[in-house]
Design a protein around this motif. Structure first.
Motif, PDB file in Angstrom:
ATOM      1  N   GLY A  85      11.920 -21.006 -24.054  1.00  0.00           N
ATOM      2  CA  GLY A  85      12.864 -20.431 -23.284  1.00  0.00           C
ATOM      3  C   GLY A  85      12.853 -20.572 -21.950  1.00  0.00           C
ATOM      4  N   GLN A  86      11.849 -20.886 -21.172  1.00  0.00           N
ATOM      5  CA  GLN A  86      12.015 -21.175 -19.946  1.00  0.00           C
ATOM      6  C   GLN A  86      12.340 -22.660 -19.681  1.00  0.00           C
ATOM      7  N   ALA A  87      11.917 -23.466 -20.511  1.00  0.00           N
ATOM      8  CA  ALA A  87      12.453 -24.833 -20.573  1.00  0.00           C
ATOM      9  C   ALA A  87      13.906 -25.305 -20.655  1.00  0.00           C
ATOM     10  N   LEU A  88      14.030 -24.431 -21.810  1.00  0.00           N
ATOM     11  CA  LEU A  88      15.521 -24.358 -21.957  1.00  0.00           C
ATOM     12  C   LEU A  88      16.596 -24.081 -20.468  1.00  0.00           C
ATOM     13  N   LEU A  89      15.908 -23.124 -19.866  1.00  0.00           N
ATOM     14  CA  LEU A  89      16.770 -22.462 -18.637  1.00  0.00           C
ATOM     15  C   LEU A  89      16.367 -23.142 -17.416  1.00  0.00           C
ATOM     16  N   GLY A  90      15.456 -24.164 -17.385  1.00  0.00           N
ATOM     17  CA  GLY A  90      15.165 -25.141 -16.267  1.00  0.00           C
ATOM     18  C   GLY A  90      14.072 -24.347 -15.405  1.00  0.00           C
ATOM     19  N   LEU A  91      13.130 -23.657 -15.950  1.00  0.00           N
ATOM     20  CA  LEU A  91      12.273 -22.940 -15.434  1.00  0.00           C
ATOM     21  C   LEU A  91      10.865 -23.415 -15.737  1.00  0.00           C
ATOM     22  N   GLN A  92       9.666 -22.797 -14.873  1.00  0.00           N
ATOM     23  CA  GLN A  92       8.421 -23.197 -15.097  1.00  0.00           C
ATOM     24  C   GLN A  92       7.645 -22.135 -14.574  1.00  0.00           C
ATOM     25  N   VAL A  93       6.363 -21.962 -15.133  1.00  0.00           N
ATOM     26  CA  VAL A  93       5.377 -21.268 -14.591  1.00  0.00           C
ATOM     27  C   VAL A  93       4.421 -22.043 -13.496  1.00  0.00           C
ATOM     28  N   LEU A  94       4.244 -21.529 -12.347  1.00  0.00           N
ATOM     29  CA  LEU A  94       3.528 -22.154 -11.353  1.00  0.00           C
ATOM     30  C   LEU A  94       2.334 -21.469 -10.683  1.00  0.00           C
ATOM     31  N   GLN A  95       1.312 -22.095 -10.672  1.00  0.00           N
ATOM     32  CA  GLN A  95       0.124 -21.385 -10.370  1.00  0.00           C
ATOM     33  C   GLN A  95      -0.104 -21.194  -8.838  1.00  0.00           C
TER      34      GLN A  95
ATOM     35  N   ASP B  71       6.376  -6.804  -7.953  1.00  0.00           N
ATOM     36  CA  ASP B  71       5.676  -6.721  -6.604  1.00  0.00           C
ATOM     37  C   ASP B  71       6.617  -6.959  -5.519  1.00  0.00           C
ATOM     38  N   ARG B  72       6.209  -6.876  -4.254  1.00  0.00           N
ATOM     39  CA  ARG B  72       7.143  -7.259  -2.844  1.00  0.00           C
ATOM     40  C   ARG B  72       7.762  -8.659  -3.007  1.00  0.00           C
ATOM     41  N   ASN B  73       7.033  -9.434  -3.816  1.00  0.00           N
ATOM     42  CA  ASN B  73       7.678 -10.879  -3.693  1.00  0.00           C
ATOM     43  C   ASN B  73       8.642 -11.030  -4.758  1.00  0.00           C
ATOM     44  N   GLY B  74       8.970 -10.074  -5.541  1.00  0.00           N
ATOM     45  CA  GLY B  74       9.856 -10.166  -6.804  1.00  0.00           C
ATOM     46  C   GLY B  74       9.530 -10.561  -7.928  1.00  0.00           C
ATOM     47  N   ARG B  75       8.081 -10.809  -8.054  1.00  0.00           N
ATOM     48  CA  ARG B  75       7.388 -11.162  -9.044  1.00  0.00           C
ATOM     49  C   ARG B  75       7.071 -10.237 -10.047  1.00  0.00           C
ATOM     50  N   GLY B  76       7.261 -10.286 -11.480  1.00  0.00           N
ATOM     51  CA  GLY B  76       6.468  -9.263 -12.483  1.00  0.00           C
ATOM     52  C   GLY B  76       5.134  -9.078 -12.214  1.00  0.00           C
ATOM     53  N   PHE B  77       4.865  -7.775 -12.246  1.00  0.00           N
ATOM     54  CA  PHE B  77       3.187  -7.565 -12.017  1.00  0.00           C
ATOM     55  C   PHE B  77       2.361  -8.480 -13.051  1.00  0.00           C
ATOM     56  N   HIS B  78       2.909  -8.875 -14.005  1.00  0.00           N
ATOM     57  CA  HIS B  78       2.192  -9.645 -14.867  1.00  0.00           C
ATOM     58  C   HIS B  78       1.823 -11.003 -14.134  1.00  0.00           C
ATOM     59  N   ASP B  79       2.716 -11.611 -13.478  1.00  0.00           N
ATOM     60  CA  ASP B  79       2.848 -12.664 -12.805  1.00  0.00           C
ATOM     61  C   ASP B  79       1.779 -12.574 -11.576  1.00  0.00           C
ATOM     62  N   GLY B  80       1.999 -11.422 -10.955  1.00  0.00           N
ATOM     63  CA  GLY B  80       1.244 -11.284  -9.632  1.00  0.00           C
ATOM     64  C   GLY B  80      -0.319 -10.957  -9.865  1.00  0.00           C
ATOM     65  N   LEU B  81      -0.562 -10.239 -10.899  1.00  0.00           N
ATOM     66  CA  LEU B  81      -1.847 -10.169 -11.122  1.00  0.00           C
ATOM     67  C   LEU B  81      -2.419 -11.388 -11.853  1.00  0.00           C
ATOM     68  N   ALA B  82      -1.823 -12.120 -12.510  1.00  0.00           N
ATOM     69  CA  ALA B  82      -2.247 -13.623 -12.931  1.00  0.00           C
ATOM     70  C   ALA B  82      -2.183 -14.464 -12.061  1.00  0.00           C
ATOM     71  N   GLY B  83      -1.698 -14.429 -10.884  1.00  0.00           N
ATOM     72  CA  GLY B  83      -1.725 -15.590  -9.702  1.00  0.00           C
ATOM     73  C   GLY B  83      -0.715 -16.622 -10.109  1.00  0.00           C
ATOM     74  N   THR B  84       0.563 -16.245 -10.738  1.00  0.00           N
ATOM     75  CA  THR B  84       1.513 -17.129 -11.402  1.00  0.00           C
ATOM     76  C   THR B  84       2.736 -16.831 -10.714  1.00  0.00           C
ATOM     77  N   VAL B  85       3.550 -17.587 -10.688  1.00  0.00           N
ATOM     78  CA  VAL B  85       5.065 -17.056 -10.293  1.00  0.00           C
ATOM     79  C   VAL B  85       6.098 -18.320 -11.394  1.00  0.00           C
ATOM     80  N   ILE B  86       7.147 -17.803 -11.802  1.00  0.00           N
ATOM     81  CA  ILE B  86       8.226 -18.637 -12.308  1.00  0.00           C
ATOM     82  C   ILE B  86       9.055 -19.236 -11.409  1.00  0.00           C
ATOM     83  N   VAL B  87       9.096 -20.378 -11.405  1.00  0.00           N
ATOM     84  CA  VAL B  87      10.135 -21.133 -10.462  1.00  0.00           C
ATOM     85  C   VAL B  87      10.906 -22.056 -11.334  1.00  0.00           C
ATOM     86  N   ARG B  88      12.071 -22.489 -10.279  1.00  0.00           N
ATOM     87  CA  ARG B  88      13.192 -23.404 -10.975  1.00  0.00           C
ATOM     88  C   ARG B  88      12.509 -24.913 -11.147  1.00  0.00           C
ATOM     89  N   ARG B  89      12.928 -25.619 -11.912  1.00  0.00           N
ATOM     90  CA  ARG B  89      12.181 -26.962 -12.108  1.00  0.00           C
ATOM     91  C   ARG B  89      13.102 -27.788 -11.277  1.00  0.00           C
TER      92      ARG B  89
END
Length: 138
Positions: free
Chosen positions: A83-93, A120-138
């Motif tokens: 789903g992320q790939a279809l929308l031009g997104l990726q998970v970044l460490q 969180d204050r960066n706009g990431r879901g807590f699951h991304d914040g706690l894991a040290g990841t973020v979803i970005v545009r490709r």
């Protein structure tokens, strides 16, 4: 005293660009990607494992298990779910550590749902914040 205001944007504190490739993905694109992945997991659970759509009890966990497996395998291998790939997104460490372990933590928290809908204050879901990841545009 300066009255200059700097415009803040999601991802600024993480050192990401305001727009374009590498910028933080907007909420609507992340949510749509999640819906695509969830729908896919429902279909796979139904056709591959015979889980009734909308079933309760133990059968309700079959699509969740498929969803988790899709997430862990695809994000570890390709840095994006289908789903992320279809929308031009990726998970970044964004935090140091083992990316596969971060993906497992991220997925476990995503499956709990509540950490994913809080941000969180960066706009990431807590699951991304706690894991040290973020979803970005490709």
């Amino acid at each position: 005293m300066s009255t200059e205001r700097t415009s803040e944007y999601a991802g600024q504190l993480l050192g990401m660009p305001a727009s374009g490739p590498g910028s933080m993905a907007p909420l609507w694109r992340r949510a749509l990607g999640l819906l695509v992945d969830w729908f896919s997991a429902q279909l796979i659970a139904h056709f591959a494992f015979g889980a009734a759509l909308g079933a309760g009890g133990a059968q309700a966990f079959v699509p969740l298990g498929v969803f988790a497996l899709i997430n862990v395998l695809s994000v570890t291998a390709f840095a994006a779910t289908p789903g992320q790939a279809l929308l031009g997104l990726q998970v970044l460490q964004v935090s140091p550590g083992s990316f596969p372990l971060q993906v497992v933590v991220r997925t476990a928290l995503l499956c709990l749902f509540i950490p994913a809908i809080l941000s969180d204050r960066n706009g990431r879901g807590f699951h991304d914040g706690l894991a040290g990841t973020v979803i970005v545009r490709r």
